[in-house]
Design a protein around this motif. Structure first.
Motif, PDB file in Angstrom:
ATOM      1  N   THR A  13       0.862  -1.177   0.000  1.00  9.16           N
ATOM      2  CA  THR A  13       0.000   0.000   0.000  1.00  9.16           C
ATOM      3  C   THR A  13       0.902   1.231   0.000  1.00  9.16           C
ATOM      4  O   THR A  13       2.059   1.164   0.402  1.00  9.16           O
ATOM      5  CB  THR A  13      -0.919   0.061   1.234  1.00  9.16           C
ATOM      6  OG1 THR A  13      -0.107   0.030   2.403  1.00  9.16           O
ATOM      7  CG2 THR A  13      -1.900  -1.090   1.266  1.00  9.16           C
ATOM      8  N   THR A  15       2.552   4.653   1.171  1.00  8.36           N
ATOM      9  CA  THR A  15       2.874   5.242   2.471  1.00  8.36           C
ATOM     10  C   THR A  15       2.000   6.454   2.748  1.00  8.36           C
ATOM     11  O   THR A  15       1.924   6.914   3.878  1.00  8.36           O
ATOM     12  CB  THR A  15       4.354   5.662   2.535  1.00  8.36           C
ATOM     13  OG1 THR A  15       4.632   6.582   1.475  1.00  8.36           O
ATOM     14  CG2 THR A  15       5.268   4.458   2.427  1.00  8.36           C
ATOM     15  N   CYS A  17      -1.222   6.404   2.566  1.00  7.07           N
ATOM     16  CA  CYS A  17      -2.508   5.919   3.063  1.00  7.07           C
ATOM     17  C   CYS A  17      -2.704   6.193   4.543  1.00  7.07           C
ATOM     18  O   CYS A  17      -3.814   6.435   4.982  1.00  7.07           O
ATOM     19  CB  CYS A  17      -2.655   4.423   2.815  1.00  7.07           C
ATOM     20  SG  CYS A  17      -3.022   4.031   1.118  1.00  7.07           S
ATOM     21  N   GLY A  18      -1.655   6.092   5.309  1.00  2.00           N
ATOM     22  CA  GLY A  18      -1.802   6.269   6.748  1.00  2.00           C
ATOM     23  C   GLY A  18      -2.727   5.213   7.311  1.00  2.00           C
ATOM     24  O   GLY A  18      -2.584   4.037   7.041  1.00  2.00           O
ATOM     25  N   SER A  19      -3.730   5.639   8.084  1.00  2.00           N
ATOM     26  CA  SER A  19      -4.675   4.689   8.676  1.00  2.00           C
ATOM     27  C   SER A  19      -5.923   4.521   7.817  1.00  2.00           C
ATOM     28  O   SER A  19      -6.856   3.838   8.203  1.00  2.00           O
ATOM     29  CB  SER A  19      -5.064   5.150  10.078  1.00  2.00           C
ATOM     30  OG  SER A  19      -5.710   6.412   9.995  1.00  2.00           O
ATOM     31  N   ASN A  20      -5.957   5.168   6.654  1.00  4.71           N
ATOM     32  CA  ASN A  20      -7.109   5.044   5.755  1.00  4.71           C
ATOM     33  C   ASN A  20      -7.101   3.691   5.059  1.00  4.71           C
ATOM     34  O   ASN A  20      -6.071   3.041   4.953  1.00  4.71           O
ATOM     35  CB  ASN A  20      -7.072   6.145   4.686  1.00  4.71           C
ATOM     36  CG  ASN A  20      -7.190   7.524   5.283  1.00  4.71           C
ATOM     37  OD1 ASN A  20      -7.904   7.719   6.248  1.00  4.71           O
ATOM     38  ND2 ASN A  20      -6.476   8.469   4.729  1.00  4.71           N
ATOM     39  N   THR A  21      -8.244   3.286   4.579  1.00  7.27           N
ATOM     40  CA  THR A  21      -8.294   2.090   3.748  1.00  7.27           C
ATOM     41  C   THR A  21      -7.921   2.494   2.335  1.00  7.27           C
ATOM     42  O   THR A  21      -8.318   3.537   1.846  1.00  7.27           O
ATOM     43  CB  THR A  21      -9.690   1.446   3.769  1.00  7.27           C
ATOM     44  OG1 THR A  21     -10.650   2.426   3.393  1.00  7.27           O
ATOM     45  CG2 THR A  21     -10.008   0.897   5.136  1.00  7.27           C
ATOM     46  N   CYS A  22      -7.112   1.692   1.712  1.00  5.94           N
ATOM     47  CA  CYS A  22      -6.576   2.018   0.400  1.00  5.94           C
ATOM     48  C   CYS A  22      -6.606   0.788  -0.492  1.00  5.94           C
ATOM     49  O   CYS A  22      -6.975  -0.292  -0.058  1.00  5.94           O
ATOM     50  CB  CYS A  22      -5.132   2.483   0.529  1.00  5.94           C
ATOM     51  SG  CYS A  22      -4.937   4.005   1.438  1.00  5.94           S
ATOM     52  N   GLU A  24      -4.415  -2.023  -2.533  1.00  6.76           N
ATOM     53  CA  GLU A  24      -3.130  -2.695  -2.394  1.00  6.76           C
ATOM     54  C   GLU A  24      -2.734  -3.194  -3.773  1.00  6.76           C
ATOM     55  O   GLU A  24      -3.597  -3.575  -4.567  1.00  6.76           O
ATOM     56  CB  GLU A  24      -3.238  -3.873  -1.428  1.00  6.76           C
ATOM     57  CG  GLU A  24      -3.602  -3.460  -0.022  1.00  6.76           C
ATOM     58  CD  GLU A  24      -3.804  -4.641   0.896  1.00  6.76           C
ATOM     59  OE1 GLU A  24      -3.327  -4.562   2.035  1.00  6.76           O
ATOM     60  OE2 GLU A  24      -4.448  -5.630   0.492  1.00  6.76           O
ATOM     61  N   SER A  37      -8.048  -2.946   0.216  1.00  8.26           N
ATOM     62  CA  SER A  37      -7.460  -3.353   1.495  1.00  8.26           C
ATOM     63  C   SER A  37      -8.509  -3.732   2.533  1.00  8.26           C
ATOM     64  O   SER A  37      -8.213  -4.478   3.464  1.00  8.26           O
ATOM     65  CB  SER A  37      -6.560  -2.246   2.051  1.00  8.26           C
ATOM     66  OG  SER A  37      -7.316  -1.097   2.372  1.00  8.26           O
ATOM     67  N   LYS A  38      -9.749  -3.246   2.380  1.00 11.20           N
ATOM     68  CA  LYS A  38     -10.818  -3.610   3.316  1.00 11.20           C
ATOM     69  C   LYS A  38     -11.323  -5.033   3.085  1.00 11.20           C
ATOM     70  O   LYS A  38     -11.976  -5.593   3.949  1.00 11.20           O
ATOM     71  CB  LYS A  38     -12.008  -2.648   3.165  1.00 11.20           C
ATOM     72  CG  LYS A  38     -11.728  -1.212   3.525  1.00 11.20           C
ATOM     73  CD  LYS A  38     -12.973  -0.345   3.442  1.00 11.20           C
ATOM     74  CE  LYS A  38     -13.747  -0.414   2.165  1.00 11.20           C
ATOM     75  NZ  LYS A  38     -13.160   0.118   0.952  1.00 11.20           N
TER      76      LYS A  38
END
Length: 68
Positions: A13, A15, A17-22, A24, A37-38
């Motif tokens: 993913t 970098t 994205c942080g804590s967000n869903t992104c 992959e 990613s979810k």
């Protein structure tokens, strides 16, 4: 879309994205795979290297900036 076993796949993913869903991405053979990613067990979109490179060129060239 297809389902891909991810046992030996190196999913990455951004970098940013942080804590967000992104999304992959991973290289599988000669293709680039993308998944949500979810839903890591869900469907995977597959693209050739040429398709992926054209997409990246569009991103770095700002072609999709108007969508945000």
């Amino acid at each position: 879309m297809q389902h891909v076993q991810s046992v030996d796949v190196d999913w990455r993913t951004s970098t940013f994205c942080g804590s967000n869903t992104c999304i992959e991405v991973a290289r599988i053979g000669d293709s680039i795979a993308i998944r949500d990613s979810k839903d890591p067990q869900g469907p995977v979109q597959m693209y050739s290297r040429d398709e992926w490179n054209a997409f990246l060129d569009g991103i770095t060239g700002g072609e999709f900036r108007s969508l945000t």
